[in-house]
Design a protein around this motif. Structure first.
Motif, PDB file in Angstrom:
ATOM      1  N   ILE A 169     -47.467 127.555 -21.762  1.00  0.00           N
ATOM      2  CA  ILE A 169     -46.232 128.210 -21.333  1.00  0.00           C
ATOM      3  C   ILE A 169     -46.469 128.854 -19.968  1.00  0.00           C
ATOM      4  N   GLY A 170     -45.659 128.476 -19.026  1.00  0.00           N
ATOM      5  CA  GLY A 170     -45.856 128.906 -17.642  1.00  0.00           C
ATOM      6  C   GLY A 170     -46.176 127.726 -16.755  1.00  0.00           C
ATOM      7  N   GLU A 171     -46.736 126.684 -17.360  1.00  0.00           N
ATOM      8  CA  GLU A 171     -47.069 125.466 -16.619  1.00  0.00           C
ATOM      9  C   GLU A 171     -46.042 124.368 -16.872  1.00  0.00           C
ATOM     10  N   LEU A 172     -45.046 124.644 -17.688  1.00  0.00           N
ATOM     11  CA  LEU A 172     -44.048 123.643 -18.076  1.00  0.00           C
ATOM     12  C   LEU A 172     -42.834 123.728 -17.159  1.00  0.00           C
ATOM     13  N   PRO A 173     -41.939 122.702 -17.203  1.00  0.00           N
ATOM     14  CA  PRO A 173     -40.663 122.837 -16.487  1.00  0.00           C
ATOM     15  C   PRO A 173     -39.923 124.084 -16.944  1.00  0.00           C
ATOM     16  N   LYS A 174     -39.106 124.631 -16.066  1.00  0.00           N
ATOM     17  CA  LYS A 174     -38.494 125.942 -16.274  1.00  0.00           C
ATOM     18  C   LYS A 174     -37.851 126.110 -17.653  1.00  0.00           C
ATOM     19  N   GLU A 175     -36.921 125.218 -18.024  1.00  0.00           N
ATOM     20  CA  GLU A 175     -36.221 125.373 -19.298  1.00  0.00           C
ATOM     21  C   GLU A 175     -37.120 125.089 -20.494  1.00  0.00           C
ATOM     22  N   MET A 176     -38.079 124.229 -20.306  1.00  0.00           N
ATOM     23  CA  MET A 176     -39.019 123.956 -21.404  1.00  0.00           C
ATOM     24  C   MET A 176     -39.908 125.168 -21.646  1.00  0.00           C
ATOM     25  N   ASN A 177     -40.264 125.876 -20.571  1.00  0.00           N
ATOM     26  CA  ASN A 177     -41.004 127.136 -20.714  1.00  0.00           C
ATOM     27  C   ASN A 177     -40.243 128.100 -21.616  1.00  0.00           C
ATOM     28  N   LYS A 178     -38.962 128.267 -21.295  1.00  0.00           N
ATOM     29  CA  LYS A 178     -38.147 129.217 -22.043  1.00  0.00           C
ATOM     30  C   LYS A 178     -37.980 128.764 -23.499  1.00  0.00           C
ATOM     31  N   TYR A 179     -37.814 127.456 -23.674  1.00  0.00           N
ATOM     32  CA  TYR A 179     -37.623 126.930 -25.035  1.00  0.00           C
ATOM     33  C   TYR A 179     -38.868 127.179 -25.891  1.00  0.00           C
ATOM     34  N   MET A 180     -40.043 126.858 -25.368  1.00  0.00           N
ATOM     35  CA  MET A 180     -41.269 127.047 -26.144  1.00  0.00           C
ATOM     36  C   MET A 180     -41.526 128.522 -26.421  1.00  0.00           C
ATOM     37  N   LEU A 181     -41.194 129.354 -25.462  1.00  0.00           N
ATOM     38  CA  LEU A 181     -41.344 130.794 -25.677  1.00  0.00           C
ATOM     39  C   LEU A 181     -40.412 131.265 -26.799  1.00  0.00           C
ATOM     40  N   SER A 182     -39.183 130.744 -26.821  1.00  0.00           N
ATOM     41  CA  SER A 182     -38.230 131.105 -27.878  1.00  0.00           C
ATOM     42  C   SER A 182     -38.709 130.632 -29.245  1.00  0.00           C
ATOM     43  N   ILE A 183     -39.311 129.441 -29.294  1.00  0.00           N
ATOM     44  CA  ILE A 183     -39.841 128.920 -30.558  1.00  0.00           C
ATOM     45  C   ILE A 183     -40.903 129.862 -31.112  1.00  0.00           C
ATOM     46  N   VAL A 184     -41.823 130.297 -30.259  1.00  0.00           N
ATOM     47  CA  VAL A 184     -42.897 131.200 -30.685  1.00  0.00           C
ATOM     48  C   VAL A 184     -42.325 132.540 -31.135  1.00  0.00           C
ATOM     49  N   GLN A 185     -41.389 133.079 -30.364  1.00  0.00           N
ATOM     50  CA  GLN A 185     -40.793 134.371 -30.725  1.00  0.00           C
ATOM     51  C   GLN A 185     -39.997 134.279 -32.026  1.00  0.00           C
ATOM     52  N   ASP A 186     -39.354 133.154 -32.268  1.00  0.00           N
ATOM     53  CA  ASP A 186     -38.601 132.964 -33.505  1.00  0.00           C
ATOM     54  C   ASP A 186     -39.534 132.920 -34.709  1.00  0.00           C
ATOM     55  N   ILE A 187     -40.681 132.277 -34.557  1.00  0.00           N
ATOM     56  CA  ILE A 187     -41.673 132.226 -35.644  1.00  0.00           C
ATOM     57  C   ILE A 187     -42.155 133.632 -35.976  1.00  0.00           C
ATOM     58  N   LEU A 188     -42.394 134.442 -34.947  1.00  0.00           N
ATOM     59  CA  LEU A 188     -42.864 135.814 -35.165  1.00  0.00           C
ATOM     60  C   LEU A 188     -41.767 136.675 -35.801  1.00  0.00           C
ATOM     61  N   ARG A 189     -40.556 136.559 -35.293  1.00  0.00           N
ATOM     62  CA  ARG A 189     -39.459 137.407 -35.787  1.00  0.00           C
ATOM     63  C   ARG A 189     -39.099 137.066 -37.225  1.00  0.00           C
ATOM     64  N   PHE A 190     -39.120 135.769 -37.571  1.00  0.00           N
ATOM     65  CA  PHE A 190     -38.696 135.328 -38.899  1.00  0.00           C
ATOM     66  C   PHE A 190     -39.866 135.293 -39.895  1.00  0.00           C
ATOM     67  N   GLU A 191     -41.044 135.708 -39.428  1.00  0.00           N
ATOM     68  CA  GLU A 191     -42.238 135.747 -40.284  1.00  0.00           C
ATOM     69  C   GLU A 191     -42.512 134.390 -40.955  1.00  0.00           C
ATOM     70  N   MET A 192     -42.471 133.342 -40.157  1.00  0.00           N
ATOM     71  CA  MET A 192     -42.811 132.020 -40.675  1.00  0.00           C
ATOM     72  C   MET A 192     -44.319 131.937 -40.901  1.00  0.00           C
ATOM     73  N   PRO A 193     -44.784 130.923 -41.676  1.00  0.00           N
ATOM     74  CA  PRO A 193     -46.215 130.854 -42.009  1.00  0.00           C
ATOM     75  C   PRO A 193     -47.151 130.900 -40.802  1.00  0.00           C
ATOM     76  N   ALA A 194     -46.742 130.320 -39.681  1.00  0.00           N
ATOM     77  CA  ALA A 194     -47.632 130.284 -38.505  1.00  0.00           C
ATOM     78  C   ALA A 194     -47.713 131.624 -37.790  1.00  0.00           C
ATOM     79  N   SER A 195     -46.899 132.608 -38.218  1.00  0.00           N
ATOM     80  CA  SER A 195     -46.860 133.876 -37.480  1.00  0.00           C
ATOM     81  C   SER A 195     -48.204 134.607 -37.507  1.00  0.00           C
ATOM     82  N   LYS A 196     -48.956 134.460 -38.599  1.00  0.00           N
ATOM     83  CA  LYS A 196     -50.238 135.174 -38.701  1.00  0.00           C
ATOM     84  C   LYS A 196     -51.237 134.699 -37.658  1.00  0.00           C
ATOM     85  N   VAL A 197     -51.373 133.390 -37.524  1.00  0.00           N
ATOM     86  CA  VAL A 197     -52.339 132.873 -36.561  1.00  0.00           C
ATOM     87  C   VAL A 197     -51.854 133.112 -35.138  1.00  0.00           C
ATOM     88  N   ILE A 198     -50.532 133.103 -34.907  1.00  0.00           N
ATOM     89  CA  ILE A 198     -50.010 133.398 -33.569  1.00  0.00           C
ATOM     90  C   ILE A 198     -50.344 134.832 -33.183  1.00  0.00           C
TER      91      ILE A 198
END
Length: 896
Positions: A564-593
């Motif tokens: 994240i940061g090395e991707l095209p502009k909108e893809m950067n934002k999209y991947m960041l949103s995916i990670v933040q959504d996993i953390l906010r919704f407490e999905m299984p991957a949130s612990k390792v993130i």
């Protein structure tokens, strides 16, 4: 002295054998007549209803039991005669009073003379060591009446010692456990272990399935090796998993009590039981003790054609958004299941084109051999005059609640034939994939037709050269989810061109966690990080999402975060949103993130402050202690501000089970030239395209194209309106559970739960160069009806409970993009309209002569409409796109 010792030992041996015999089961005294009273009663109510509010009935009588014969070689080999006398039928609910259907009617009128005579004819029971060896009765007596006598006779089968064994009685071959204590014995029958042939089916998916629980406990009070009292209670409770309001319970009780004994007939002499039975009555036949199937006669029921004529108006296209249409659809399916091929064909051939699609939905959903033969004879796949009917038939096959091998075999045969429409040919293959998965879910993976279908899909994909054929077989695999197809999907995901690669990747996204192994994730990481070739954003982001959804390793997460940061502009934002959504919704991957984010190199302001309009958000539609409905919305834009992909998912969760209720994906590409913008990396040579793909109730449908190619786009922009394109429309039988129960009292019970919906999913994409604005709309219209029906039938009296729930709902998603300025403005809206929720309950008791008692209840409430919350940035953006109107302005100026 030696002679005395031998005689003593013989006596002891004989005595021991006799005692041992008497302790294994019930034993009747010679030359005695046992007079008992017997009653069986049944109660039907909702799951948590009170017993006194139930409907049901009681059958009571006197019973005479005598020992006809005892084997001279062993006391524990007995032939007993059981005779039912003085039969009466009445209510279990004493509050009924003048409303009682039995008031003023004698047993002869209720049961009918011939039935009563059959019920009072004696039966013979051959008991060996307390267990039923044979049941003797008259062969031509009515089955329902024989079952009542089987239910009484089964009470005489028992053992005095504790232990677990298998017994055959009216319930079938069942596992039973005895607990003996002084003068009392308790028998616990494991009803779920009983092997008995009964019709029935259910839906494989647990979310749409039915949970049931059955218990049976019989208590014997013993005196002098015979019963002085028997009390048996059997319960059957069921409930629909995702809607607890649809629930019911049957309680069946039996009571046998000894009143007196008196002098009876003398024992008949003979060594063989067969000769004794012949001497009693040569008309006696050995019949199974297991309950037998019977069907009650339906008097005055309308024919299939008559019923169809009475409901066809409710199935007009304009009425499909109403619950009444769905309710009639369900009732008509039940009629179709008892109809023959000729009756069904007659209706199909006589109907007009407006109602035929709904009729095809119903005939296909009936899922009987006759309905399948009729619809296959009616449809001509070599003709393009009935494309809509062919498509409705195929989608109804894909949603089939309990498909069988014959249906799959029929579709395979059709696929090998010729088609007037290539779209229909593709749909046939896609639905073959859906049927393969459903049959494998019910342990049918080794069926001949399933094996043939697998070879057809996998072999077809390996040999396919045209892009259209490759896409068709990949869509079939997206439904079939074959474990052996994963290597092939990985190959197309990594080496295929844009659309092919994206479809292969989204197919992998549907597999369960155990199938996404480290080797699979290694390939997906290569795709995301573009280690071997450049991929489109849609492919890369899907690959990353799969890794994050399936137990990602520490390094998987770290490498994704570092990208994240090395991707095209909108893809950067999209991947960041995916990670933040996993953390906010407490999905299984949130612990390792969270573990990775402890490293400053991964967690810093530069990386987490990326701007853009792409987003991902997951929220709850509804949440209860035992279930949850979630929605997920993620949107990816190109760097120029044009929609690249929007993905709306609705998933129902119950425990560890889930159902992918719907997914609507709108994709667009190659539109940058329209606004003189520069395409993103890897997407410079993409053709102009926009289309919609949908998954409905775990079934991938054939994608719909809005336009394909620049010339097609321009012609549609100039000539077409923004009218929505229908993705799927029709009536779907979603829940289908039917169960026939043999109660141990001899009564027959049926439990049926059906659920259906009328659905209309449409999508539209508007694009205005003048206003420099684009909109995408996805609209879901639903009318849902779920019914539950419990009946207990004795052939002369029936009691039942009918419960149902219904609603009419709509869900709309609107995405508005204004690219008249940079950064462009994006507003996402997801609205649920106000919806009614109605519940109905009907309890009834009905005699075969027609007299009945009915109690009806109804509840209705209004579920408020709402706009589902999305991320805060979206709320702020919507205020700019749709600024608040001045108070003096018309209230109709906004979207809502």
């Amino acid at each position: 002295m030696i002679l005395l010792a031998v005689l003593f030992l013989c006596f002891i041996s004989s005595y021991s054998a006799s005692v041992k015999g008497h302790t294994t089961g019930l034993s009747l005294n010679n030359d005695r007549l046992y007079k008992l009273t017997y009653s069986t009663e049944v109660f039907i109510n909702q799951g948590k209803g009170k017993l006194q509010d139930s409907v049901g009935y009681r059958i009571s009588s006197n019973v005479d039991v005598v020992l006809l014969w005892r084997n001279p070689d062993g006391d524990d080999d007995q032939l007993i005669q059981i005779t039912i006398k003085d039969v009466n039928v009445d209510n279990v609910n004493q509050k009924r009073g003048d409303k009682s259907i039995f008031k003023g009617k004698n047993p002869t009128k209720i049961i009918r003379k011939e039935n009563l005579e059959a019920l009072q004819r004696p039966v013979l029971l051959h008991l060996v060591h307390g267990k039923v060896k044979n049941f003797y009765s008259y062969e031509n007596d009515p089955v329902a009446i024989e079952n009542l006598k089987r239910g009484l006779a089964s009470l005489f089968q028992m053992q005095l010692s504790s232990g677990t064994t298998n017994e055959v009685d009216i319930s079938g071959d069942c596992k039973v456990t005895y607990q003996g204590h002084q003068d009392k014995v308790t028998k616990i029958k494991a009803l779920d272990s009983c092997k008995i042939e009964r019709s029935g089916f259910t839906t494989a998916n647990q979310v749409l399935g039915v949970s049931s629980k059955a218990t049976s406990v019989t208590t014997y009070k013993i005196e002098d090796s015979f019963v002085i009292a028997v009390v048996a209670e059997e319960t059957h409770a069921f409930g629909l998993n995702f809607l607890r309001n649809i629930a019911g319970k049957i309680v069946s009780k039996q009571k046998l009590e000894l009143k007196t004994t008196e002098a009876g007939p003398r024992l008949m002499s003979g060594k063989h039981v067969a000769s004794i039975i012949k001497a009693v009555d040569s008309n006696y036949k050995a019949l199974p003790i297991v309950g037998q199937v019977f069907q009650s006669e339906c008097k005055g029921c309308p024919s299939l054609s008559e019923h169809w004529q009475s409901i066809r108006k409710q199935l007009q296209p304009d009425n499909l958004s109403k619950a009444e249409a769905v309710r009639n659809f369900l009732v008509f399916i039940q009629h179709l299941r008892t109809a023959n091929k000729e009756e069904i064909l007659q209706i199909l051939k006589a109907e007009n084109k407006d109602i035929l699609p709904q009729l095809v939905d119903a005939v296909t959903s009936a899922q009987t051999p006759d309905s399948l033969d009729a619809i296959l004879d009616f449809l001509d796949f070599k003709s393009d005059s009935n494309i809509i009917l062919q498509e409705r038939f195929l989608y109804a096959c894909g949603f089939a609640s309990h498909p069988n091998e014959e249906l799959l075999r029929a579709l395979i045969s059709k696929f090998k034939g010729s088609f007037a429409s290539n779209d229909i040919r593709e749909t046939v293959m896609i639905i073959i994939g859906a049927l393969v998965r459903k049959l494998c879910q019910t342990d049918g993976c080794k069926l001949q037709a399933v094996v043939e279908a697998k070879k057809l899909i996998l072999g077809g994909l390996e040999k396919a050269e045209k892009k259209e054929d490759i896409m068709m077989y990949l869509l079939a695999l997206k439904n079939a989810l074959l474990p052996e197809a994963i290597p092939l999907l990985l190959k197309y995901a990594e080496t295929g061109e844009g659309p092919v690669s994206h479809l292969a990747t989204t197919s992998l996204q549907r597999y369960d966690v155990p199938f996404i192994t480290d080797e699979v994730k290694k390939t997906l990481n290569r795709i995301y990080h573009q280690n071997r070739k450049v991929h489109e954003k849609t492919v890369r982001t899907t690959a990353a999402a799969i890794v994050l959804q399936n137990n990602p390793s520490y390094m998987d997460v770290k490498n994704i975060l570092l990208s994240i940061g090395e991707l095209p502009k909108e893809m950067n934002k999209y991947m960041l949103s995916i990670v933040q959504d996993i953390l906010r919704f407490e999905m299984p991957a949130s612990k390792v993130i969270r573990r990775v984010l402890k490293e400053m190199v991964a967690h810093n302001y530069d990386r987490f402050a990326k701007s853009g309009s792409s987003s991902a958000y997951t929220g709850y539609i509804e949440r209860t202690p035992h279930s949850a409905s979630t929605y997920g919305l993620d949107i990816l834009y190109s760097g120029s501000g044009i929609l690249r992909r929007s993905n709306l998912n609705i998933v129902q969760h119950i425990g560890k089970a889930h159902l992918h209720g719907s997914q609507v994906v709108i994709e667009a590409q190659g539109l940058e030239a329209l606004i003189a913008a520069t395409p993103d990396e890897g997407e410079e040579n993409l053709d102009s395209y926009a289309g919609l793909s949908a998954i409905l109730f775990d079934v991938q449908l054939r994608p719909v194209t809005f336009f394909n190619g620049y010339s097609d786009l321009m012609s549609k922009m100039l000539s077409a309106s923004s009218d929505p394109v229908s993705v799927v429309k029709g009536l779907i039988l979603l829940i289908d559970h039917s169960q026939e129960l043999q109660l141990q009292s001899g009564l027959k019970a049926n439990m049926d739960i059906q659920g259906a919906l009328a659905i209309d999913i449409s999508g539209a994409m508007e694009f205005s160069l003048w206003y420099r604005e684009s909109k995408t709309r996805v609209k879901n219209l639903l009318a849902v009806v779920i019914t539950g029906d419990i009946t207990v039938d004795s052939s002369f009296v029936k009691a039942g409970l009918e419960i149902s729930a219904e609603t009419e709902a709509s869900l709309e998603f609107i995405s508005t993009v204004q690219f008249s300025q940079y950064p462009f403005l994006v507003c996402l809206q997801m609205d649920k309209a106000e919806a009614p929720f109605r519940q109905f309950e009907t309890k009834y008791e009905r005699l075969s002569t027609g007299r009945g008692y009915v109690l009806r209840k109804r509840k209705e409430r209004l579920i408020a409409g709402s706009e589902f919350p999305l991320h805060q940035e979206n709320a702020e953006m919507c205020k700019v796109v749709f600024p608040p109107q001045p108070e003096s302005a018309s209230s109709s100026g906004g979207w809502f």
